[in-house]
Write a protein that holds these residues in place. Structure first.
Motif, PDB file in Angstrom:
ATOM      1  N   SER A 264      14.175 -44.222 -20.287  1.00 40.78           N
ATOM      2  CA  SER A 264      15.373 -45.042 -20.076  1.00 40.78           C
ATOM      3  C   SER A 264      16.105 -44.689 -18.785  1.00 40.78           C
ATOM      4  O   SER A 264      16.834 -45.517 -18.239  1.00 40.78           O
ATOM      5  CB  SER A 264      16.339 -44.882 -21.257  1.00 40.78           C
ATOM      6  OG  SER A 264      16.835 -43.571 -21.327  1.00 40.78           O
ATOM      7  N   GLN A 267      15.370 -46.928 -15.913  1.00 41.47           N
ATOM      8  CA  GLN A 267      15.873 -48.272 -16.161  1.00 41.47           C
ATOM      9  C   GLN A 267      17.375 -48.355 -15.872  1.00 41.47           C
ATOM     10  O   GLN A 267      17.855 -49.351 -15.329  1.00 41.47           O
ATOM     11  CB  GLN A 267      15.587 -48.679 -17.617  1.00 41.47           C
ATOM     12  CG  GLN A 267      14.122 -48.600 -18.017  1.00 41.47           C
ATOM     13  CD  GLN A 267      13.235 -49.459 -17.128  1.00 41.47           C
ATOM     14  OE1 GLN A 267      13.673 -50.479 -16.601  1.00 41.47           O
ATOM     15  NE2 GLN A 267      11.991 -49.036 -16.945  1.00 41.47           N
ATOM     16  N   ALA A 315      16.451 -55.565 -15.924  1.00 42.56           N
ATOM     17  CA  ALA A 315      16.718 -54.130 -15.859  1.00 42.56           C
ATOM     18  C   ALA A 315      17.648 -53.691 -16.983  1.00 42.56           C
ATOM     19  O   ALA A 315      17.426 -52.652 -17.625  1.00 42.56           O
ATOM     20  CB  ALA A 315      17.321 -53.770 -14.500  1.00 42.56           C
ATOM     21  N   ARG A 318      15.783 -53.868 -20.397  1.00 45.27           N
ATOM     22  CA  ARG A 318      14.855 -52.754 -20.582  1.00 45.27           C
ATOM     23  C   ARG A 318      15.608 -51.446 -20.841  1.00 45.27           C
ATOM     24  O   ARG A 318      15.216 -50.651 -21.704  1.00 45.27           O
ATOM     25  CB  ARG A 318      13.950 -52.606 -19.350  1.00 45.27           C
ATOM     26  CG  ARG A 318      12.907 -53.707 -19.216  1.00 45.27           C
ATOM     27  CD  ARG A 318      11.855 -53.317 -18.191  1.00 45.27           C
ATOM     28  NE  ARG A 318      12.433 -53.097 -16.872  1.00 45.27           N
ATOM     29  CZ  ARG A 318      12.560 -54.052 -15.956  1.00 45.27           C
ATOM     30  NH1 ARG A 318      12.141 -55.279 -16.221  1.00 45.27           N
ATOM     31  NH2 ARG A 318      13.082 -53.784 -14.771  1.00 45.27           N
ATOM     32  N   ALA A 319      16.699 -51.231 -20.096  1.00 45.74           N
ATOM     33  CA  ALA A 319      17.465 -49.991 -20.264  1.00 45.74           C
ATOM     34  C   ALA A 319      18.058 -49.902 -21.668  1.00 45.74           C
ATOM     35  O   ALA A 319      17.948 -48.869 -22.343  1.00 45.74           O
ATOM     36  CB  ALA A 319      18.575 -49.915 -19.212  1.00 45.74           C
TER      37      ALA A 319
END
Length: 661
Positions: A264, A267, A315, A318-319
């Motif tokens: 993470s 991300q 982004a 996904r994070a």
């Protein structure tokens, strides 16, 4: 300010085009780095964030003490409640046993009957009295003790939260002040090469995100860690065997959390870098909104916004998704652990190893033990996001600053009239492309020196060197015989008045904008400057006159009126050296004539540098310098230069002869 192709001001557009091609800020630029690149390691950045709170260490120690007290009080609750459970359970069981017998006699009788399980259960009861029911007075005392305990816990937790908020807000206050001070110590070159939206994102969004992360992680992370220690201590007190069984879940949770955090981090870095690029694009398109409309580039701007927005969406998704995996994983591990502890604990109660109340307390501790682990893991994404933002702020704080003023600075002579000398000055933005080489000239008090030449010749660079926006790389520049490099910048610039082609007004009244030129100016001095520069002529047509409030862009004034305001500001400053960079480019011909008359009186007994493209505005200059490729190729009066039939004559003919033809 006039943009020159050799200056980083014009390279800014080229840099932005290149950024779009490579997908991020260019490596090597201040605050640069490709998207997703690890700017710093997590641990050094986290330690530096903690170092920001060093001035509040006394409060931090008090917060830790309060947090430890709160964790202890909260951890004692289940154990004491377990005592109430034991009293009720032992009372219910004791009522069914024959009165007058002792606990040992009852247990022994059960063993003789072969009921070992029942005997073990009764032998584990510490306060069993055969024939006696529930002692409600004792139960009431236990419950009142628990209520008092939790009330005290709430007060301590409230004090802890208040102090944490105090620590965080003071820390962020200092950080914002440090960033503000840093911005004023950065050289002009940094701002030329840094997209404005990206810089604003660091100063606002990233600091706010760091504040939010500190607020939440300090409160919950500290409490969770101390609660973990307190709960674990209570678990070992009740049953070391069960405690070891519960601890099996810890390495599983740690491994799962570390793997998720590792994925993470990149991300979150990508998310905040993309946020900076999106802000830069928005700031650019909003500032140039009129040009976007004029050239019909609305669809292109929207398409580019959609691309940045989609990149930020990906982004951010996904994070948040990767970091969000922590909670389900830990909940699953915690539930498995709960089942195992409940089964083993039930067997121990049946075997008389622990009491029912202790078993109940231990199961509650198991839940409490999993909760801090889950909270610590859930804080991981906030912590990663906060540290990623902190890294971006630290990049700004670590940027190279302008050359500091000398420890033993010189001072300008009292009553200096503004004589400027360039002595063999050399300067270039890029070492491989020299711009100014061995330039020498003298501007005497009372003279008006006009600087003309094609775009990129170095005209604006010349005045930037006088102002020390950039430092000379060879030779020196003197003001009234004193090397400007030896002067404090504040003293140097206090003697210089500057009117730029790009007007700058701040949100405030017209009076405030004029008074900005000299703090403490009287009302009469402000009005005199307004009348001298013909601002007074249009102010009275406004509804509130000099009290008319302008927005930051001055959109309620015309371009010419804004330019007159900036000229009035310079007039009020009453400088020894005056620099006019295309100062009348935005006014109409009649107003330009009036302003030139005002400037004639303003330039009396002081040196003036006038950068101009329209040669009609500088015919009366005492000295005209013609620059090409950073060199003065011609100098003289208007008539002398026309008679020489050189570079100035070619410029003059290109402006007027073609128009006549």
């Amino acid at each position: 300010m006039t943009k020159e192709h050799t200056s980083p001001q014009t390279d800014k557009k080229t840099l932005k085009v290149t950024e779009r091609a490579v997908g991020g800020p260019m490596p090597g630029r201040p605050g640069g780095g490709m998207v997703g690149q690890k700017a710093h390691d997590f641990k050094p950045s986290a330690r530096r964030v903690l170092g920001l709170m060093r001035p509040e260490r006394a409060l931090v120690v008090l917060v830790v003490v309060l947090a430890a007290g709160a964790a202890t009080l909260n951890a004692l609750g289940p154990k004491i409640l377990g005592r109430a459970t034991d009293l009720i359970f032992e009372g219910v069981v004791g009522r069914r046993l024959p009165a007058g017998a002792t606990q040992d006699q009852v247990v022994e009788g059960l063993r003789r009957q072969g009921d070992e399980q029942q005997a073990d259960l009764l032998s584990g009861m510490q306060h069993l009295v055969p024939g006696q029911g529930v002692d409600f007075a004792a139960v009431r005392e236990v419950l009142l003790l628990v209520v008092g305990l939790y009330v005290l816990y709430a007060l301590v937790a409230f004090a802890q939260g208040y102090l944490i908020n105090e620590v965080v807000q003071r820390t962020i206050y200092r950080l914002r002040s440090d960033v503000e001070d840093k911005v004023h110590r950065l050289p002009l070159e940094y701002f030329d090469r840094q997209p404005r939206g990206e810089l604003l994102s660091r100063v606002t969004n990233d600091i706010d995100n760091l504040a939010q992360s500190l607020q939440q992680t300090m409160s919950q992370l500290l409490s969770s860690l101390l609660m973990l220690v307190a709960v674990l201590s209570m678990m070992f007190w009740i049953s070391p065997t069960l405690a070891l069984v519960a601890l099996v879940s810890v390495p599983v949770s740690v491994v799962a959390t570390s793997q998720v955090m590792k994925r993470s981090k990149d991300q979150f870095i990508s998310q905040w870098r993309t946020t900076g690029r999106l802000n830069s694009h928005i700031e650019e398109s909003f500032s140039g909104h009129a040009l976007v409309k004029v050239f019909g580039r609305r669809d292109e701007v929207l398409r580019e916004f959609d691309e940045h927005n989609a990149t930020l969406y990906d982004a951010s998704f996904r994070a948040q998704f990767v970091s969000g995996l922590v909670m389900p994983i830990l909940m699953f591990v915690g539930n498995l652990n709960y089942v195992v502890v409940a089964v083993i604990g039930g067997l121990k109660v049946a075997g008389g190893s622990i009491s029912l109340g202790d078993a109940q307390a231990f199961i509650q501790y198991t839940r409490q033990f999993g909760q801090p682990l889950t909270q610590i893991a859930s804080m991981a994404n906030l912590l990663q996001s906060g540290v990623a933002s902190a890294e971006r702020v630290f990049e700004l704080l670590d940027a190279e600053e302008q050359v500091p003023d000398r420890a033993d600075p010189s001072s300008l002579p009292v009553g200096g009239r503004g004589e400027v000398r360039f002595e063999h000055v050399a300067f270039s933005y890029d070492p491989e492309h020299p711009l100014i080489d061995d330039l020498s000239l003298v501007a005497r008090p009372g003279e008006t020196v006009a600087i003309v030449g094609p775009t990129g010749a170095g005209k604006t660079t010349l005045v930037n060197l006088v102002m020390r926006f950039y430092e000379v790389q060879g030779g020196r520049i003197t003001l009234d015989g004193v090397d400007v490099a030896s002067l404090p910048r504040s003293e140097l610039r206090s003697r210089i008045g500057m009117v730029l082609q790009d007007t700058w007004l701040f949100g405030g009244t017209i009076r405030d904008n004029i008074a900005y030129g000299r703090p403490g100016a009287t009302e009469e001095e402000i009005l005199e400057a307004a009348r001298a520069t013909f601002v007074d002529r249009f102010v009275h047509s406004l509804p509130d006159g000099y009290d008319t409030v302008l927005d930051e862009e001055g959109t309620n004034l015309s371009a010419g009126e804004k330019q007159l305001l900036t000229i009035a500001r310079a007039f009020l400053a009453d400088p020894a050296l005056l620099i006019l960079d295309e100062a009348t480019s935005s006014v109409d011909t009649r107003t330009e004539l009036l302003v030139q008359h005002a400037m004639a009186s303003l330039r009396q007994d002081r040196t003036s540098f006038v950068i101009a493209h329209r040669l009609s505005t500088i015919r009366d200059a005492d000295l005209i310098l013609v620059m090409e490729d950073g060199r003065i190729v011609e100098q003289g009066t208007h008539e002398q230069l026309l008679a020489a039939k050189g570079a100035y004559d070619r410029l003059y003919q290109s402006q007027f002869a073609a128009a006549v033809a």
